[in-house]
Scaffold this motif. Structure first.
Motif, mmCIF file in Angstrom:
data_model
loop_
_atom_site.group_PDB
_atom_site.id
_atom_site.type_symbol
_atom_site.label_atom_id
_atom_site.label_comp_id
_atom_site.label_asym_id
_atom_site.label_seq_id
_atom_site.Cartn_x
_atom_site.Cartn_y
_atom_site.Cartn_z
ATOM 1 N N ILE A 3 0.868 -1.181 0.000
ATOM 2 C CA ILE A 3 0.000 0.000 0.000
ATOM 3 C C ILE A 3 0.905 1.231 0.000
ATOM 4 O O ILE A 3 1.788 1.359 0.852
ATOM 5 N N PHE A 4 0.696 2.106 -0.976
ATOM 6 C CA PHE A 4 1.505 3.325 -1.080
ATOM 7 C C PHE A 4 0.689 4.527 -0.605
ATOM 8 O O PHE A 4 -0.478 4.664 -0.966
ATOM 9 N N LEU A 5 1.302 5.379 0.175
ATOM 10 C CA LEU A 5 0.644 6.617 0.595
ATOM 11 C C LEU A 5 1.369 7.793 -0.030
ATOM 12 O O LEU A 5 2.589 7.945 0.156
ATOM 13 N N LYS A 41 0.429 -2.193 13.888
ATOM 14 C CA LYS A 41 1.531 -2.727 13.077
ATOM 15 C C LYS A 41 1.598 -1.986 11.739
ATOM 16 O O LYS A 41 2.672 -1.575 11.302
ATOM 17 N N ALA A 44 2.814 1.463 12.269
ATOM 18 C CA ALA A 44 4.260 1.476 12.557
ATOM 19 C C ALA A 44 5.064 1.274 11.275
ATOM 20 O O ALA A 44 6.113 1.900 11.096
ATOM 21 N N ASP A 45 4.580 0.412 10.386
ATOM 22 C CA ASP A 45 5.308 0.183 9.128
ATOM 23 C C ASP A 45 5.314 1.441 8.253
ATOM 24 O O ASP A 45 6.291 1.730 7.576
ATOM 25 N N PHE A 46 4.211 2.176 8.272
ATOM 26 C CA PHE A 46 4.159 3.435 7.518
ATOM 27 C C PHE A 46 4.938 4.541 8.234
ATOM 28 O O PHE A 46 5.510 5.422 7.600
ATOM 29 N N VAL B 123 5.326 3.493 2.149
ATOM 30 C CA VAL B 123 4.813 2.214 1.669
ATOM 31 C C VAL B 123 4.830 1.205 2.810
ATOM 32 O O VAL B 123 5.681 1.273 3.700
ATOM 33 N N ALA B 124 3.841 0.310 2.794
ATOM 34 C CA ALA B 124 3.832 -0.794 3.758
ATOM 35 C C ALA B 124 3.370 -2.038 3.027
ATOM 36 O O ALA B 124 2.566 -1.961 2.097
ATOM 37 N N ALA B 211 8.502 -2.333 13.567
ATOM 38 C CA ALA B 211 8.225 -1.594 12.335
ATOM 39 C C ALA B 211 9.187 -2.022 11.220
ATOM 40 O O ALA B 211 10.387 -2.134 11.432
ATOM 41 N N LEU B 212 8.619 -2.279 10.046
ATOM 42 C CA LEU B 212 9.425 -2.635 8.875
ATOM 43 C C LEU B 212 9.310 -1.463 7.900
ATOM 44 O O LEU B 212 8.296 -1.299 7.244
ATOM 45 N N ARG B 213 10.354 -0.652 7.828
ATOM 46 C CA ARG B 213 10.292 0.547 6.991
ATOM 47 C C ARG B 213 10.852 0.239 5.608
ATOM 48 O O ARG B 213 12.011 -0.170 5.492
#
Lengths: 138, 367
Positions: A3-5, A41, A44-46, B123-124, B211-213
């Motif tokens: 997913i892109f923001l 989660k 946090a990834d974003f 992105v995630a 977190a996975l950046r």
């Protein structure tokens, strides 16, 4: 699925998340029964606030696309399409197509774009009562 | 004890050497803690920054070697505080070099508007960690075996220890604190081993929650890199736990056997050195190999958000709008707190309070 923001886009981040989940479903990148990460989660990834993801998930829940669970996050469950969906969709599509005409796109161009977008949606129609799915014709 | 001083100097030199590896292990798009869009990774400004960094670093190494030689010859019996001050100065000097390089690069980035015309994005991956295999808990076996062995040693030795025992040895190997025998005091290595191992265990259990950046300009390769380093990092942490537990046991053997500490402290330090250097080098080699992100198509305008502003002084992450408690460190190895998250301050307080409480308890219960 990724997913892109877009941070410069006028659309709010929660809307972008919601939209991409829907597109992902249509394209077959996501399927019924798949789970989305827990709110914290994904946030946090974003690197964004979890309230933003919460809001996106809540909209998807209201639309009958996901079921939320405190432990497992969000589960894709495609609820039965509401009876008034087709009517609402036609209303939105009319405005959206009118916008394209007003902005000077030719009907042929618009139809071509619609066709190529629909062709990218490989997932078969799962909904009952709305849309027949199948092949795309000009 | 001169040999111990030499050990300390070697450790310092290693820290300086590790410092020099930073530019080699970071992705092309993160140079000296500065976010660089893929379109600018070959800019002359970056080459200049690296050149300046290594010039200053070279001077630092020369100064360090010179002062170390003078120190060993002239000040080997100086008070311990002087050596600690020296250690602190070297660490600060290395950090200042990093900070100055970062600052210079930030100025160039601002002047030349590297982000103009680009789309800042995030992105995630919704399935990134759920399907990726992670190392098993068996990697914790060596650390657990040492804990088991420590219990046996304490159990066998406790009865034969006198009522008053030396509890701390100075830098030069002389006891500088004594205490009354108690299980709290005698089992110090065991408590420390258990605490250290528990932290690694918690990290292992919760690894999928960290977190996975990823980089929007190269999501696939940045994910591969991040997962590879995460798996490797976890294995290294477990091996490190085993060796640190062993070094703790060895360091406390003089207390447990009520004998002279000669040789024990050195062996302990050598073990910690091996435990640190070998994994760091391995990690650096892998990080170096995978630091080039997949070539980005020239038409790509979608790039990673310019997040320099969240890194205070280039090392401390502060972002109130980020829900992550722990984030990947700006210069490579490991995780760091997001100080914009209130829980980070609670953890920081606990981290500071534990050693303080242990010291106070040890001193007060033995006076």
């Amino acid at each position: 699925m990724e997913i892109f923001l877009n941070l410069t886009d006028q659309a709010p981040l929660y809307q972008q998340i919601r939209d991409q989940v829907v597109v992902g479903l249509a394209r077959g990148d996501l399927n019924e029964g798949d789970s989305l990460p827990a709110t914290r989660k994904l946030a946090a990834d974003f690197g964004i606030n979890f309230h933003t993801v919460n809001k996106a998930y809540d909209i998807l829940r209201q639309e009958g696309i996901v079921r939320l669970n405190r432990k497992t996050g969000a589960l894709i469950v495609l609820d039965k399409t509401p009876p008034d969906f087709k009517e609402r969709f036609l209303g939105t599509a009319e405005v959206w197509l009118a916008e394209a005409i007003v902005k000077g796109l030719s009907p042929h161009e618009i139809l071509g774009t619609c066709k190529s977008i629909l062709e990218s949606f490989t997932a078969p129609s799962r909904r009952t009562g709305a849309g027949e799915g199948g092949e795309v014709h000009d | 004890m001169t040999s111990l001083v030499i050990f300390e100097l070697i450790i310092l030199l290693i820290i300086t050497l590790i410092n020099a590896m930073i530019p080699f292990i970071m992705p092309d798009t993160l140079v000296f803690g500065v976010r660089v869009p893929p379109q600018h990774v070959h800019d002359a400004a970056i080459a200049t920054a690296k050149h300046r960094f290594y010039s200053r670093w070279g001077i630092l190494v020369l100064l360090q070697v010179a002062t170390s030689v003078i120190g060993i010859n002239e000040y080997r019996h100086a008070p311990e505080g002087l050596w600690l001050a020296y250690l602190f100065i070297v660490l600060v000097a290395n950090y200042v070099n990093y900070f100055m390089t970062r600052r210079g690069l930030l100025v160039r980035k601002e002047e030349e508007k590297w982000y103009a015309g680009l789309t800042e994005s995030l992105v995630a991956d919704t399935s990134a960690l759920n399907r990726e295999p992670m190392p098993t808990l068996w990697w914790g076996l060596p650390a657990l075996l040492v804990i088991f062995f420590t219990v046996i040693v304490i159990w066998r030795q406790y009865g034969s220890l006198p009522n008053t025992i030396a509890i701390h040895y100075g830098l030069y190997g002389k006891p500088n604190a004594y205490g009354h025998k108690s299980i709290w005091l005698v089992a110090q290595p065991l408590w420390q081993e258990i605490m250290f191992t528990s932290i690694i265990l918690a990290g292992h259990i919760y690894i999928r929650r960290f977190a996975l950046r990823l980089d929007p300009a190269s999501p696939t390769s940045s994910k591969q890199r991040a997962l590879l380093l995460r798996r490797m990092g976890l294995r290294i942490m477990w091996l490190l736990a085993g060796i640190i537990n062993l070094s703790l046991l060895i360091a406390y053997l003089p207390i447990l056997t009520n004998s002279s500490p000669a040789g024990y402290a050195q062996t302990s330090i050598v073990l910690v050195l091996i435990a640190t250097i070998i994994p760091v080098i391995l990690f650096a080699l892998v990080a170096h190999k995978y630091r080039h992100e997949r070539p980005v198509p020239s038409e790509t305008k979608q790039v990673h958000r310019d997040d320099d502003r969240y890194w205070r002084a280039g090392a401390f992450y502060f972002n109130r709008d980020d829900s992550a408690l722990l984030v990947p460190k700006r210069f490579g190895i490991g995780m760091t707190f997001n100080f914009g998250h209130p829980v980070a301050w609670v953890f920081l307080a606990i981290i500071i309070l534990i050693p303080v409480t242990v010291s106070v308890l040890t001193v007060t219960t033995n006076r």
